[in-house]
Write a protein that holds these residues in place. Structure first.
Motif, PDB file in Angstrom:
ATOM      1  N   ARG A  51       0.822  -1.206   0.000  1.00 54.87           N
ATOM      2  CA  ARG A  51       0.000   0.000   0.000  1.00 54.87           C
ATOM      3  C   ARG A  51       0.853   1.252   0.000  1.00 54.87           C
ATOM      4  O   ARG A  51       0.500   2.256  -0.609  1.00 54.87           O
ATOM      5  CB  ARG A  51      -0.912  -0.028   1.231  1.00 54.87           C
TER       6      ARG A  51
ATOM      7  N   ASN B  47      -7.012  -0.822   1.595  1.00 57.92           N
ATOM      8  CA  ASN B  47      -7.470  -0.890   0.206  1.00 57.92           C
ATOM      9  C   ASN B  47      -7.127  -2.212  -0.485  1.00 57.92           C
ATOM     10  O   ASN B  47      -7.007  -2.245  -1.695  1.00 57.92           O
ATOM     11  CB  ASN B  47      -6.889   0.247  -0.635  1.00 57.92           C
ATOM     12  N   GLN B  49      -9.036  -5.028  -0.932  1.00 57.32           N
ATOM     13  CA  GLN B  49     -10.363  -5.619  -0.711  1.00 57.32           C
ATOM     14  C   GLN B  49     -10.353  -7.124  -0.952  1.00 57.32           C
ATOM     15  O   GLN B  49     -10.911  -7.891  -0.171  1.00 57.32           O
ATOM     16  CB  GLN B  49     -11.399  -4.964  -1.627  1.00 57.32           C
ATOM     17  N   MET B 121      -4.636   6.363  -3.521  1.00 61.41           N
ATOM     18  CA  MET B 121      -5.233   5.032  -3.442  1.00 61.41           C
ATOM     19  C   MET B 121      -4.904   4.200  -4.683  1.00 61.41           C
ATOM     20  O   MET B 121      -5.186   4.611  -5.805  1.00 61.41           O
ATOM     21  CB  MET B 121      -6.741   5.156  -3.319  1.00 61.41           C
ATOM     22  N   ASP B 123      -5.129   1.403  -7.535  1.00 59.88           N
ATOM     23  CA  ASP B 123      -6.274   0.831  -8.239  1.00 59.88           C
ATOM     24  C   ASP B 123      -6.032  -0.670  -8.390  1.00 59.88           C
ATOM     25  O   ASP B 123      -5.216  -1.091  -9.200  1.00 59.88           O
ATOM     26  CB  ASP B 123      -6.396   1.502  -9.608  1.00 59.88           C
TER      27      ASP B 123
END
Lengths: 103, 196
Positions: A51, B47, B49, B121, B123
């Motif tokens: 991340r 993020n 998922q 964020m 993708d």
């Protein structure tokens, strides 16, 4: 604002809790749960680094964690089958009583 | 610091400590479920998922149920309040864990190379993960399929009872069935004689 440090510290704490459980408990099922906690802490590190990386489009961390979860599923299935086989043989899940190789 | 991270981290660490220190094994297994769910929430917060839902499916769904089955299939004596739950060398284990966590946290805090700010964020839709799995990662995917098959067969073979034991159990069940049948027929014939 949370940075990568917080995730790494959290996963280090989770890893040590799992390590402490795996080293101190007598029941073999709890030792397996401790190993699982350590594995999950490592997975969280992969996701956090992914991340916060410069190039998250490569999806390397996500792929590694997906394969790691698959391997963990196989590991738990074999581990619990071994525990049940040991229980059938020794009639106990206490690690201190399973010491047939002890000299 | 934001509030969701603190809440999830506290819940996960607390349930992990409870899972490693409670006496009743069923409580330990349920606390482990809570830990796995907290980690899934952490993945969703980052993020990722697909990984979060895979964690829920595999860990909360399958691994936790397997652990509960193993707990219920094995009888343990630790639930009595006067038995020890920790091994004799537990102080050494705790010291090693504290040392490991201290080393890790010290090195994390001291490092300057780690990213401080959250990048935009990423993708990562499921479609892209699937494309990657079918192109770049197709060999690991096949290997893990083979591994899962082998592990499943191996788990069944390990947990299966010995053939001798099985035959003995079958014979004893059959003989007990036959004796029960004889007993039943004797009783029914006696009852019919009485009514006559």
């Amino acid at each position: 604002m949370i940075s990568l440090h917080h995730y790494l510290i959290f996963s280090a704490l989770l890893f040590s809790i799992g390590l402490a459980g795996a080293l101190t408990r007598r029941n073999v099922i709890l030792v397996l749960i401790g190993v699982e906690l350590m594995l999950n802490a490592a997975n969280l590190n992969f996701i956090a680094f992914w991340r916060f990386s410069e190039n998250p489009e490569a999806l390397t961390g996500v792929m590694f964690v997906i394969f790691s979860i698959g391997i963990a599923a196989a590991e738990v299935a074999v581990g619990l089958a071994l525990i049940i086989a040991i229980y059938r043989h020794y009639k106990t899940t206490n690690l201190e009583k399973v010491d047939s190789l002890k000299g | 610091m934001n509030v969701p991270f603190i809440l999830i981290a506290g819940l996960t660490l607390g349930s992990a400590i409870a899972a490693m220190s409670l006496r009743n094994l069923v409580h330990c297994a349920l606390c482990t479920v809570l830990t796995f769910a907290g980690l899934a929430a952490m993945y969703l917060q980052l993020n990722a998922q697909f990984v979060g839902f895979a964690q829920i499916l595999v860990y909360v769904g399958a691994v936790a149920i397997l652990i509960l089955f193993a707990v219920l299939l094995t009888r343990n004596s630790e639930t009595q309040p006067n038995t020890r739950i920790a091994s004799p060398s537990w102080i050494g284990g705790i010291l090693v864990a504290i040392f490991v966590s201290g080393t890790l946290i010290y090195s994390v805090i001291k490092s300057t190379k780690l990213a401080q700010t959250l990048p935009p964020m990423p993708d990562a839709p499921v479609k892209k993960i699937g494309e990657q799995l079918m192109t770049n990662y197709v060999l690991p995917l096949e290997v893990i399929a083979l591994l899962l098959t082998a592990a499943m067969i191996g788990a069944v073979i390990i947990a299966m009872r010995d053939s001798k034991e099985l035959v003995a159990a079958d014979v004893s069940r059959l003989t007990s069935n036959q004796t029960e049948k004889k007993e039943m027929s004797r009783l029914t014939s006696a009852a019919t004689e009485e009514t006559q």
